[in-house]
Motif scaffolding. Sequence first.
Motif, PDB file in Angstrom:
ATOM      1  N   ILE A  49     -52.726  -8.378  34.926  1.00 60.63           N
ATOM      2  CA  ILE A  49     -51.292  -8.235  34.674  1.00 60.63           C
ATOM      3  C   ILE A  49     -51.066  -7.530  33.806  1.00 60.63           C
ATOM      4  O   ILE A  49     -51.583  -7.479  32.372  1.00 60.63           O
ATOM      5  N   ARG A  50     -50.173  -6.346  33.489  1.00 60.74           N
ATOM      6  CA  ARG A  50     -49.800  -5.178  33.098  1.00 60.74           C
ATOM      7  C   ARG A  50     -48.030  -4.712  32.840  1.00 60.74           C
ATOM      8  O   ARG A  50     -47.518  -5.155  33.958  1.00 60.74           O
ATOM      9  N   PHE A  51     -47.744  -4.631  31.888  1.00 63.80           N
ATOM     10  CA  PHE A  51     -46.615  -4.166  32.069  1.00 63.80           C
ATOM     11  C   PHE A  51     -46.735  -2.924  31.625  1.00 63.80           C
ATOM     12  O   PHE A  51     -47.357  -2.090  31.176  1.00 63.80           O
TER      13      PHE A  51
ATOM     14  N   ASP B 213     -42.669   5.576  21.584  1.00 67.90           N
ATOM     15  CA  ASP B 213     -43.860   6.356  22.058  1.00 67.90           C
ATOM     16  C   ASP B 213     -44.448   5.747  21.494  1.00 67.90           C
ATOM     17  O   ASP B 213     -45.733   4.709  21.349  1.00 67.90           O
ATOM     18  N   ARG B 214     -44.827   5.603  20.227  1.00 60.60           N
ATOM     19  CA  ARG B 214     -45.777   5.121  18.810  1.00 60.60           C
ATOM     20  C   ARG B 214     -45.552   3.702  18.766  1.00 60.60           C
ATOM     21  O   ARG B 214     -45.740   2.402  18.647  1.00 60.60           O
ATOM     22  N   ASN B 215     -44.252   3.571  18.857  1.00 63.82           N
ATOM     23  CA  ASN B 215     -43.752   1.744  19.345  1.00 63.82           C
ATOM     24  C   ASN B 215     -44.734   1.403  19.825  1.00 63.82           C
ATOM     25  O   ASN B 215     -45.583  -0.499  19.936  1.00 63.82           O
ATOM     26  N   ILE B 216     -44.819   1.812  21.051  1.00 63.58           N
ATOM     27  CA  ILE B 216     -45.083   0.801  22.768  1.00 63.58           C
ATOM     28  C   ILE B 216     -46.833   0.764  22.130  1.00 63.58           C
ATOM     29  O   ILE B 216     -47.720  -0.002  22.392  1.00 63.58           O
ATOM     30  N   ASN B 217     -47.210   2.575  22.034  1.00 65.07           N
ATOM     31  CA  ASN B 217     -48.709   2.020  21.305  1.00 65.07           C
ATOM     32  C   ASN B 217     -49.046   0.989  20.201  1.00 65.07           C
ATOM     33  O   ASN B 217     -50.383   0.511  20.333  1.00 65.07           O
ATOM     34  N   GLU B 218     -47.995   0.558  19.247  1.00 65.78           N
ATOM     35  CA  GLU B 218     -48.183  -0.122  18.022  1.00 65.78           C
ATOM     36  C   GLU B 218     -48.057  -1.823  18.975  1.00 65.78           C
ATOM     37  O   GLU B 218     -49.159  -2.852  18.738  1.00 65.78           O
TER      38      GLU B 218
ATOM     39  N   ASN C 297     -49.135  -2.122  22.547  1.00 64.07           N
ATOM     40  CA  ASN C 297     -50.234  -2.409  22.930  1.00 64.07           C
ATOM     41  C   ASN C 297     -51.320  -2.691  22.320  1.00 64.07           C
ATOM     42  O   ASN C 297     -52.495  -3.537  22.897  1.00 64.07           O
ATOM     43  N   ARG C 298     -51.850  -2.248  21.443  1.00 60.76           N
ATOM     44  CA  ARG C 298     -52.813  -2.340  20.232  1.00 60.76           C
ATOM     45  C   ARG C 298     -53.464  -3.968  19.724  1.00 60.76           C
ATOM     46  O   ARG C 298     -53.383  -4.675  20.246  1.00 60.76           O
ATOM     47  N   SER C 299     -51.674  -4.321  20.136  1.00 65.75           N
ATOM     48  CA  SER C 299     -51.433  -5.806  19.348  1.00 65.75           C
ATOM     49  C   SER C 299     -51.797  -7.176  20.587  1.00 65.75           C
ATOM     50  O   SER C 299     -52.939  -7.685  20.573  1.00 65.75           O
ATOM     51  N   THR C 300     -51.333  -6.609  21.268  1.00 63.87           N
ATOM     52  CA  THR C 300     -51.525  -7.314  23.033  1.00 63.87           C
ATOM     53  C   THR C 300     -52.427  -6.842  23.925  1.00 63.87           C
ATOM     54  O   THR C 300     -52.596  -8.036  24.324  1.00 63.87           O
ATOM     55  N   LYS C 301     -52.801  -6.098  24.083  1.00 63.28           N
ATOM     56  CA  LYS C 301     -53.781  -4.829  24.889  1.00 63.28           C
ATOM     57  C   LYS C 301     -53.122  -5.351  26.338  1.00 63.28           C
ATOM     58  O   LYS C 301     -54.277  -5.888  27.198  1.00 63.28           O
ATOM     59  N   ASP C 302     -51.567  -5.083  26.914  1.00 57.05           N
ATOM     60  CA  ASP C 302     -51.372  -5.562  27.666  1.00 57.05           C
ATOM     61  C   ASP C 302     -50.027  -4.688  28.200  1.00 57.05           C
ATOM     62  O   ASP C 302     -49.628  -5.232  29.743  1.00 57.05           O
TER      63      ASP C 302
END
Length: 344
Positions: A157-159, A172-177, A179-184
């Motif tokens: 499952i991925r967003f 973009d930076r907020n999404i990258n951050e 994703n680094r935390s949730t990896k989803d």
Amino acid sequence: MEGLPTTMKSERRWRSKPLQTSKPSLLMAFFSCLAWLYVAGRLWQDAENRKVLTNLLYKNSLQRPKILTVEDKLTVLGCRDLERRIVEAEMELTLAKSQGYLNKQLQQSGSSSGKKLLAVIGVYTGFGSRLKRNVFRGSWMPKGDALRKLEERGVVIRFVIGRSANRGDSLDRNINEENRSTKDFLILEGHEEAQEELPKKAKFFLSTAVQKWDADFFVKVDDNIDLDLEALIGLLEHRRGQDGAYIGCMKSGDVISEEGKPWYEPDWWKFGDEKSYFRHAGSALIILSKNLAQYVNINSASLKTYAHDDTSVGSWMMGLQATYIDDNRLCCSSIRQDKVCSLA
């Protein structure tokens, strides 16, 4: 009188000298005549040869067609059989594309574990939907270790989100951050995340997912839907191994031709006088089997998108040997007790 004989002898000697010098001259004249006759003969023969060749060429030009058709040229060049084989190869290639022949590539790229997956579920999201994502992570969608254990069962499952129009900005930076935390997240690098670009998102999602994971099904879910995950997994397990499956809550609906109204379709005129969409799976939840997702991946550059993503996917399926499966459990607004999804 004595002087006369002397005079006559000298005259005879004088007259005899020209007779002696005339023999070489005669020989030279004879040979000159022979040479002239030889050269004249050769010139005459060459002229005759040229005349004969000219007549032959003229006769051939009269027998040859003045305008060659394409069929004549193909016959002369011996290309008719080659043309037939090219047409057959193109037909076979089209069939192969429709059936999604990328098995070797997928086996090499596959999932990170190398295990065949049941399904990849992509949950559409946007830059301003962090609250919704957190709600999902606390309800039906596993997170952290639970998400990884679900992948061991064969479900990813991925967003799903694209990139900002201003690449590298705070969105973009907020999404990258995050994703680094949730990896989803499944970040679509080639897709611009915008409302007007939503119909194209399906192509980018399916193309990216089918190259990244080897799964039997690829599922698109809207971000306003709650899932009964176990019920969905059971539904997919039941359909496992069924090629060409196009599954969803099938519907049709009117085509809106008045510009400015909600759900306006710029290509309304393509849907006939009745202005009705073809049968397609509703946008909330769309399921494609692997070979159909592969087809979208292979042909993504040439696939036409309409105003809405569900009708766009439906148009791609119409030209294929797809099996339409209308499952009421996937109608998220239904009042059925055993439905798989519901409006959040």
